[in-house]
Design an enzyme around this catalytic site. Structure first.
Site, PDB file in Angstrom:
ATOM      1  N   CYS A   1      -0.893  27.098 -15.209  1.00 50.32           N
ATOM      2  CA  CYS A   1      -0.786  28.347 -14.456  1.00 50.32           C
ATOM      3  C   CYS A   1      -0.323  28.077 -13.031  1.00 50.32           C
ATOM      4  CB  CYS A   1      -2.135  29.045 -14.441  1.00 50.32           C
ATOM      5  SG  CYS A   1      -3.453  27.945 -13.907  1.00 50.32           S
TER       6      CYS A   1
ATOM      7  N   GLU B   1      -8.200  35.254 -13.505  1.00 49.96           N
ATOM      8  CA  GLU B   1      -7.154  34.292 -13.161  1.00 49.96           C
ATOM      9  C   GLU B   1      -5.999  34.591 -14.100  1.00 49.96           C
ATOM     10  OE1 GLU B   1      -7.412  32.112 -10.775  1.00 49.96           O
ATOM     11  OE2 GLU B   1      -9.545  32.253 -10.347  1.00 49.96           O
TER      12      GLU B   1
HETATM   13  P1  NAP Z   1      -4.052  35.677 -23.352  1.00 52.18           P
HETATM   14  O1  NAP Z   1      -3.242  35.956 -24.556  1.00 52.18           O
HETATM   15  O2  NAP Z   1      -4.256  36.764 -22.377  1.00 52.18           O
HETATM   16  O3  NAP Z   1      -5.416  35.122 -23.901  1.00 52.18           O
HETATM   17  C1  NAP Z   1      -6.441  34.695 -23.029  1.00 52.18           C
HETATM   18  C2  NAP Z   1      -7.780  34.831 -23.712  1.00 52.18           C
HETATM   19  O4  NAP Z   1      -8.101  36.217 -23.908  1.00 52.18           O
HETATM   20  C3  NAP Z   1      -7.843  34.200 -25.092  1.00 52.18           C
HETATM   21  O5  NAP Z   1      -9.103  33.584 -25.240  1.00 52.18           O
HETATM   22  C4  NAP Z   1      -7.679  35.381 -26.015  1.00 52.18           C
HETATM   23  O6  NAP Z   1      -8.221  35.167 -27.290  1.00 52.18           O
HETATM   24  C5  NAP Z   1      -8.472  36.420 -25.259  1.00 52.18           C
HETATM   25  N1  NAP Z   1      -8.177  37.805 -25.619  1.00 52.18           N
HETATM   26  C6  NAP Z   1      -7.059  38.316 -26.178  1.00 52.18           C
HETATM   27  N2  NAP Z   1      -7.182  39.650 -26.313  1.00 52.18           N
HETATM   28  C7  NAP Z   1      -8.394  39.981 -25.834  1.00 52.18           C
HETATM   29  C8  NAP Z   1      -9.105  41.217 -25.711  1.00 52.18           C
HETATM   30  N3  NAP Z   1      -8.568  42.363 -26.108  1.00 52.18           N
HETATM   31  N4  NAP Z   1     -10.351  41.187 -25.185  1.00 52.18           N
HETATM   32  C9  NAP Z   1     -10.895  40.031 -24.778  1.00 52.18           C
HETATM   33  N5  NAP Z   1     -10.276  38.838 -24.869  1.00 52.18           N
HETATM   34  C10 NAP Z   1      -9.031  38.814 -25.387  1.00 52.18           C
HETATM   35  O7  NAP Z   1      -3.459  34.470 -22.502  1.00 52.18           O
HETATM   36  P2  NAP Z   1      -2.944  33.064 -23.024  1.00 52.18           P
HETATM   37  O8  NAP Z   1      -1.645  33.347 -23.673  1.00 52.18           O
HETATM   38  O9  NAP Z   1      -4.002  32.345 -23.760  1.00 52.18           O
HETATM   39  O10 NAP Z   1      -2.754  32.272 -21.666  1.00 52.18           O
HETATM   40  C11 NAP Z   1      -1.517  32.128 -21.001  1.00 52.18           C
HETATM   41  C12 NAP Z   1      -1.553  32.844 -19.670  1.00 52.18           C
HETATM   42  O11 NAP Z   1      -2.708  32.468 -18.935  1.00 52.18           O
HETATM   43  C13 NAP Z   1      -0.385  32.507 -18.781  1.00 52.18           C
HETATM   44  O12 NAP Z   1       0.185  33.699 -18.326  1.00 52.18           O
HETATM   45  C14 NAP Z   1      -0.983  31.742 -17.622  1.00 52.18           C
HETATM   46  O13 NAP Z   1      -0.333  31.924 -16.403  1.00 52.18           O
HETATM   47  C15 NAP Z   1      -2.374  32.232 -17.576  1.00 52.18           C
HETATM   48  N6  NAP Z   1      -3.238  31.193 -17.039  1.00 52.18           N
HETATM   49  C16 NAP Z   1      -3.790  31.361 -15.804  1.00 52.18           C
HETATM   50  C17 NAP Z   1      -4.637  30.400 -15.297  1.00 52.18           C
HETATM   51  C18 NAP Z   1      -5.279  30.549 -13.939  1.00 52.18           C
HETATM   52  O14 NAP Z   1      -6.177  29.785 -13.641  1.00 52.18           O
HETATM   53  N7  NAP Z   1      -4.865  31.497 -13.137  1.00 52.18           N
HETATM   54  C19 NAP Z   1      -4.919  29.263 -16.041  1.00 52.18           C
HETATM   55  C20 NAP Z   1      -4.349  29.122 -17.284  1.00 52.18           C
HETATM   56  C21 NAP Z   1      -3.503  30.104 -17.778  1.00 52.18           C
HETATM   57  P3  NAP Z   1      -7.259  34.749 -28.519  1.00 52.18           P
HETATM   58  O15 NAP Z   1      -6.690  33.432 -28.187  1.00 52.18           O
HETATM   59  O16 NAP Z   1      -8.195  34.689 -29.669  1.00 52.18           O
HETATM   60  O17 NAP Z   1      -6.233  35.830 -28.641  1.00 52.18           O
END
Ligand code: NAP
Length: 523
Positions: free
Chosen positions: A296, A257
């Site tokens: 999101c 997602e």
């Molecule tokens: P993110 O930076 O991609 O982080 C998401 C998760 O991935 C966090 O738990 C992060 O941990 C982890 N992560 C980071 N690097 C990783 C790696 N190399 N391997 C495995 N896991 C890793 O995203 P975010 O900034 O938290 O979220 C915002 C985005 O999510 C927005 O773009 C939004 O649109 C999207 N979103 C989508 C939905 C949906 O249902 N489609 C819902 C909510 C949000 P850390 O925090 O420890 O870095």
């Protein structure tokens, strides 16, 4: 020294080594707690979940596991006040916005508890009817669904520390699949506390629910072929997950997602004094301000007929001007802060990028914050951008600004609106505003294949509609293309991700024997 939150892995509470990563109050800037996953024995913890948690859950029927979900919901209800306090402190949300996350999670658990109860004592799901394999009806095929004999790893985003866990865990646990959740670090506290309360209540078998807070390093490496991973977050991290050897080589099933440029579309025949127009204005303002636009599913692009561009800009701006921003502890505040100063910097940078292609129709940053310091807090005022020539724009259809920001766009005719909306290259949700059922049907069919959900708001459902951005467990959540290509929820459809389908080709007596422990999956 702030508390270092313990992880729950291998059926034990275990603190990571080192000083840990601090979590902050995004309004006050104060440090709250710390998290660390350093030094955990991930291999042993994952094995414990897979072997102990998985076999204990699979020994239960769907009905018994549904009972566990109901019991989890009760535990969470009992601790609700503590969750609101954590959300205010760590996410900077008002009580109304925290409810979307906290009560949304509890509601989703309750929904799956009820759905699961109806599956009763079965341990296997029948997928469709038996099909004859030839002329002789004695030999037939029956498709069955069984829980995968692995674990589910959830890597979650910062914006829904509660709902993001339970909307995934409810169908996983109901399916009989143990869960390991890795919350986003910035807001991990609420997820950790909820897991702690549920584990301490002794509802689930050991290994059924684990939480790892802090760095994600090494988590994907642990995954085995029958495990699944469900990721919510940015498109960049999604790319790393998809290309990890667990997915690329070991065929670990993967649900993504990601981000999305969700749209709202006003009927081309609407007028400025129509109810459809007012419904659009209200919904856009709500979507921009709930959780400070950190959903999101939030509306990012607003399409109105060219003749209504100015009227829509004025009406949306007038409502945004009444949005008080600041410390969520203050009664006067309607919109709290973003989750972190990093997110604030991202949002401000995103607005600056979009401004290259858009005019500013409303900028709330001139108004003083309530009980918060503009320099140190992560509060960001709502901004409405606009474009009279969206067909010439590129960034407006490409850049997701994850905050209280949307862009109004003028369109000429439904065909152009559909083409522009589809430039989002796949989104979670599109909403339609019209009093005309024929228009809604036509637009829904034109846009459905590019969206996980089409949400139509007409005057007759103004009071009962569930909201553009609200994800309801009975409807599909996810979207094609850029939105990640994932599917979650959608009632019992969600169970599919946690089950393996196989065809059993056998004589009818054997199929009768097999059906004794099964129930038909009715979608
Ligand atoms: P993110 O930076 O991609 O982080 C998401 C998760 O991935 C966090 O738990 C992060 O941990 C982890 N992560 C980071 N690097 C990783 C790696 N190399 N391997 C495995 N896991 C890793 O995203 P975010 O900034 O938290 O979220 C915002 C985005 O999510 C927005 O773009 C939004 O649109 C999207 N979103 C989508 C939905 C949906 O249902 N489609 C819902 C909510 C949000 P850390 O925090 O420890 O870095």
């Amino acid at each position: 020294m702030p508390t270092l939150l313990p992880n729950h892995l291998g059926g034990q509470w275990v603190t990571g080594s080192g000083a840990g990563t601090p979590l902050f109050d995004p309004v006050l800037g104060t440090e709250l707690v710390r998290v660390s996953s350093a030094g955990l024995d991930l291999a042993a913890g994952f094995r414990f979940a897979r072997e102990q948690g998985g076999s204990a859950l699979r020994a239960l029927s769907y009905g018994q596991r549904a009972g566990l979900l109901g019991a989890i919901g009760k535990v969470l209800q009992a601790h609700r006040d503590a969750y609101y306090e954590i959300a205010t402190a760590n996410s900077g949300t008002t009580a109304r916005d925290s409810a979307v996350d906290i009560d949304g999670g509890i509601f989703t658990l309750g929904y799956y508890a009820k759905q699961g109860e109806a599956l009763g004592e079965a341990r296997v799901l029948l997928d469709g009817e038996r099909i004859r394999m030839g002329k002789d009806p004695a030999f037939q095929t029956q498709h069955i669904l069984q829980p995968t004999q692995g674990l589910a790893l959830f890597i979650n985003a910062f914006n829904f520390p509660s709902w993001g866990l339970w909307e995934k865990a409810a169908p996983a646990l109901l399916s009989g699949v143990p869960v390991i959740v890795k919350p986003a670090t910035a807001t991990a506290w609420l997820t950790q506390r909820m897991v702690q309360d549920v584990v301490d209540a002794g509802i689930l078998p050991p290994g059924a629910l684990s939480v790892v807070c802090g760095s994600s390093a090494g988590l994907m490496d642990q995954l085995q072929p029958f495990d699944v991973v469900s990721f919510t977050g940015s498109a960049e991290t999604a790319r790393l997950i998809r290309s990890h050897p667990a997915v690329a080589e070991r065929s670990v099933r993967c649900n993504i997602e990601a981000d999305s440029l969700n749209a709202a579309l006003l009927d081309p025949d609407a007028t400025a004094d129509s109810e459809a127009f007012n419904l659009l204005v209200n919904e856009v303002v709500r979507e921009m301000t709930v959780k400070s636009g950190q959903k999101c599913t939030a509306i990012r692009r607003v399409f109105v007929p060219r003749a209504l561009y100015d009227a829509a800009a004025q009406a949306i701006a007038a409502k945004l001007a009444r949005t008080t921003v600041g410390n969520p502890r203050s009664e006067a505040v309607r919109m709290g802060s973003l989750v972190s100063t990093e997110q604030k910097a991202n949002v401000l940078e995103g607005i600056a990028r979009l401004r290259a292609e858009a005019e500013v129709l409303f900028d709330g940053s001139g108004q003083p914050l309530v009980d918060a310091d503009a320099a140190t807090s992560a509060c960001v005022a709502p901004t409405l951008l606009g474009s009279r020539a969206p067909a010439q724009a590129r960034l407006l259809h490409e850049v997701e600004v994850f905050g209280p920001v949307a862009t109004l766009m003028a369109y000429d005719g439904l065909a152009q609106a559909v083409e522009l909306i589809r430039r989002g290259e796949g989104s979670l949700v599109c909403s339609l505003y019209s009093a005309n059922p024929a228009f809604i049907a036509e637009a829904a069919l034109a846009l459905g294949s590019a969206h996980g959900r089409v949400h139509a708001i007409s005057p007759d459902v103004a009071a009962s509609q569930t909201g553009h951005g609200n994800v309801m467990p009975m409807s599909l959540h996810g979207g094609p293309g850029r939105a990640g290509g994932g599917e979650e929820l959608g009632g019992l459809r969600a169970l599919g991700f946690y089950h393996r389908r196989s065809a059993v080709q056998a004589g009818v007596d054997a199929l009768d024997a097999l059906a004794a422990s099964a129930v038909a999956l009715k979608l």
